[in-house]
Design a protein around this motif. Structure first.
Motif, short mmCIF file in Angstrom:
data_model
loop_
_atom_site.label_atom_id
_atom_site.label_comp_id
_atom_site.label_asym_id
_atom_site.label_seq_id
_atom_site.Cartn_x
_atom_site.Cartn_y
_atom_site.Cartn_z
N ILE A 121 1.18 -0.89 -0.30
CA ILE A 121 -0.17 0.24 -0.69
C ILE A 121 0.72 1.16 -0.37
O ILE A 121 0.54 2.16 -1.10
N GLU A 122 1.73 1.79 0.51
CA GLU A 122 2.53 2.62 0.65
C GLU A 122 3.33 2.42 -0.69
O GLU A 122 4.15 3.31 -1.06
N ARG A 123 4.20 1.21 -0.80
CA ARG A 123 4.92 1.74 -1.74
C ARG A 123 4.16 2.08 -3.73
O ARG A 123 5.23 2.79 -4.09
N TYR A 124 2.94 1.84 -3.93
CA TYR A 124 2.73 1.60 -4.61
C TYR A 124 1.59 2.81 -4.66
O TYR A 124 0.78 3.79 -5.35
N ASN A 125 1.91 3.80 -3.15
CA ASN A 125 0.57 4.43 -2.53
C ASN A 125 -1.15 4.20 -3.18
O ASN A 125 -1.72 4.66 -4.09
N LEU A 126 -1.45 3.73 -2.62
CA LEU A 126 -2.70 2.93 -2.72
C LEU A 126 -3.76 3.41 -1.92
O LEU A 126 -3.01 3.80 -0.60
N SER A 127 -4.75 3.92 -1.60
CA SER A 127 -5.34 4.96 -1.41
C SER A 127 -6.91 3.07 -0.97
O SER A 127 -7.48 3.55 -0.83
N VAL A 128 -5.95 2.59 0.45
CA VAL A 128 -6.62 1.44 0.88
C VAL A 128 -6.49 1.38 2.35
O VAL A 128 -5.14 1.57 2.63
N LYS A 129 -7.48 1.33 3.35
CA LYS A 129 -7.34 1.19 4.64
C LYS A 129 -6.66 -0.06 4.90
O LYS A 129 -8.37 -0.78 4.40
N PHE A 130 -5.66 -0.38 5.45
CA PHE A 130 -5.58 -2.00 6.06
C PHE A 130 -5.24 -1.79 7.62
O PHE A 130 -4.90 -1.23 7.78
N ASP A 131 -6.46 -2.60 7.81
CA ASP A 131 -5.97 -2.79 9.93
C ASP A 131 -4.86 -3.97 10.12
O ASP A 131 -5.44 -4.93 9.88
N GLU A 132 -3.89 -3.52 10.32
CA GLU A 132 -2.30 -4.59 10.39
C GLU A 132 -3.20 -5.23 11.70
O GLU A 132 -2.35 -6.80 12.27
N GLY A 133 -4.19 -5.12 12.59
CA GLY A 133 -3.84 -6.26 13.78
C GLY A 133 -4.80 -7.11 13.52
O GLY A 133 -4.59 -7.99 13.84
N ILE A 134 -5.84 -6.99 12.64
CA ILE A 134 -6.79 -8.31 12.80
C ILE A 134 -6.67 -8.46 10.52
O ILE A 134 -7.11 -9.42 10.09
N LYS A 135 -5.55 -7.42 10.28
CA LYS A 135 -4.94 -8.36 8.56
C LYS A 135 -6.31 -8.08 7.79
O LYS A 135 -6.32 -8.92 7.32
N LYS A 136 -6.64 -6.84 8.22
CA LYS A 136 -8.13 -6.46 6.78
C LYS A 136 -7.71 -5.57 6.10
O LYS A 136 -7.14 -4.61 7.11
N ILE A 137 -8.57 -6.01 4.72
CA ILE A 137 -8.94 -4.30 4.78
C ILE A 137 -10.23 -3.69 4.92
O ILE A 137 -11.01 -4.50 5.06
N ILE A 138 -9.87 -1.91 4.79
CA ILE A 138 -11.42 -1.63 5.90
C ILE A 138 -12.30 -1.16 4.75
O ILE A 138 -10.82 0.11 3.77
N PHE A 139 -13.36 -1.19 3.97
CA PHE A 139 -13.46 -0.36 2.84
C PHE A 139 -14.96 1.13 3.52
O PHE A 139 -15.06 0.81 4.53
N ASN A 140 -14.32 2.36 2.89
CA ASN A 140 -15.00 3.01 3.50
C ASN A 140 -14.55 4.41 2.78
O ASN A 140 -14.34 4.02 1.11
N GLU A 141 -15.81 5.18 2.83
CA GLU A 141 -15.67 6.35 1.64
C GLU A 141 -13.91 6.93 1.75
O GLU A 141 -14.00 7.69 0.28
N GLU A 142 -13.11 6.87 1.99
CA GLU A 142 -11.20 7.48 1.87
C GLU A 142 -10.87 6.19 0.70
O GLU A 142 -9.66 6.38 0.25
N THR A 143 -11.46 5.01 -0.18
CA THR A 143 -10.53 4.44 0.07
C THR A 143 -11.34 4.01 -1.50
O THR A 143 -12.60 4.42 -1.24
#
Length: 143
Positions: free
Chosen positions: A94-116
């Motif tokens: 996500i950081e390397r490719y500058n993706l607009s994706v929220k990822f919760d590292e604690g639960i290791k899941k993508i979180i889709f929201n209005e900013e994604t």
């Protein structure tokens, strides 16, 4: 855009159609709809996305044939399995490719929201970046 071509050999007729016409004739939306349902099930089964955000993500992707086509390809190739097997690499991707994706590292899941961005999640699920990142065969130049 290159048109789809349908050839009737017996009558020696050539039909040139654009993508939307071809999809209408072939009733491709029904195929997309089936794939969407399967993608939802796969996101749940493989725990790739926070449960309460899956429906919002699917609804945001539906109605856009480009997104639906990509979801169909993701489901038919099961490319999301590579993402699941390398979920620890997702924050770096996500950081390397500058993706607009929220990822919760604690639960290791993508979180889709209005900013994604839907397209960025599709790129992750389709393995457009994860495998490239891990293989270190990157075609993006650092500045």
């Amino acid at each position: 855009m290159i048109p789809d071509v349908i050839i009737d050999i017996e009558k020696r007729i050539l039909f040139m159609l654009n993508v939307k016409q071809s999809e209408f004739i072939l009733e491709i939306n029904s195929l997309f709809t089936q794939s969407i349902t399967q993608v939802q099930e796969s996101l749940r089964e493989f725990n790739l996305m926070k449960e309460e955000t899956i429906e919002l993500f699917i609804n945001s992707a539906c109605g856009n044939n480009t997104f639906m086509r990509k979801l169909h390809k993701i489901q038919s190739t099961e490319s999301y399995k590579y993402l699941k097997n390398n979920v620890d690499k997702v924050p770096a991707v996500i950081e390397r490719y500058n993706l607009s994706v929220k990822f919760d590292e604690g639960i290791k899941k993508i979180i889709f929201n209005e900013e994604t961005e839907v397209s960025d999640i599709l790129h992750l699920l389709a393995d457009d970046y994860v495998q490239r990142y891990i293989s270190e065969k990157d075609d993006i130049l650092d500045s």
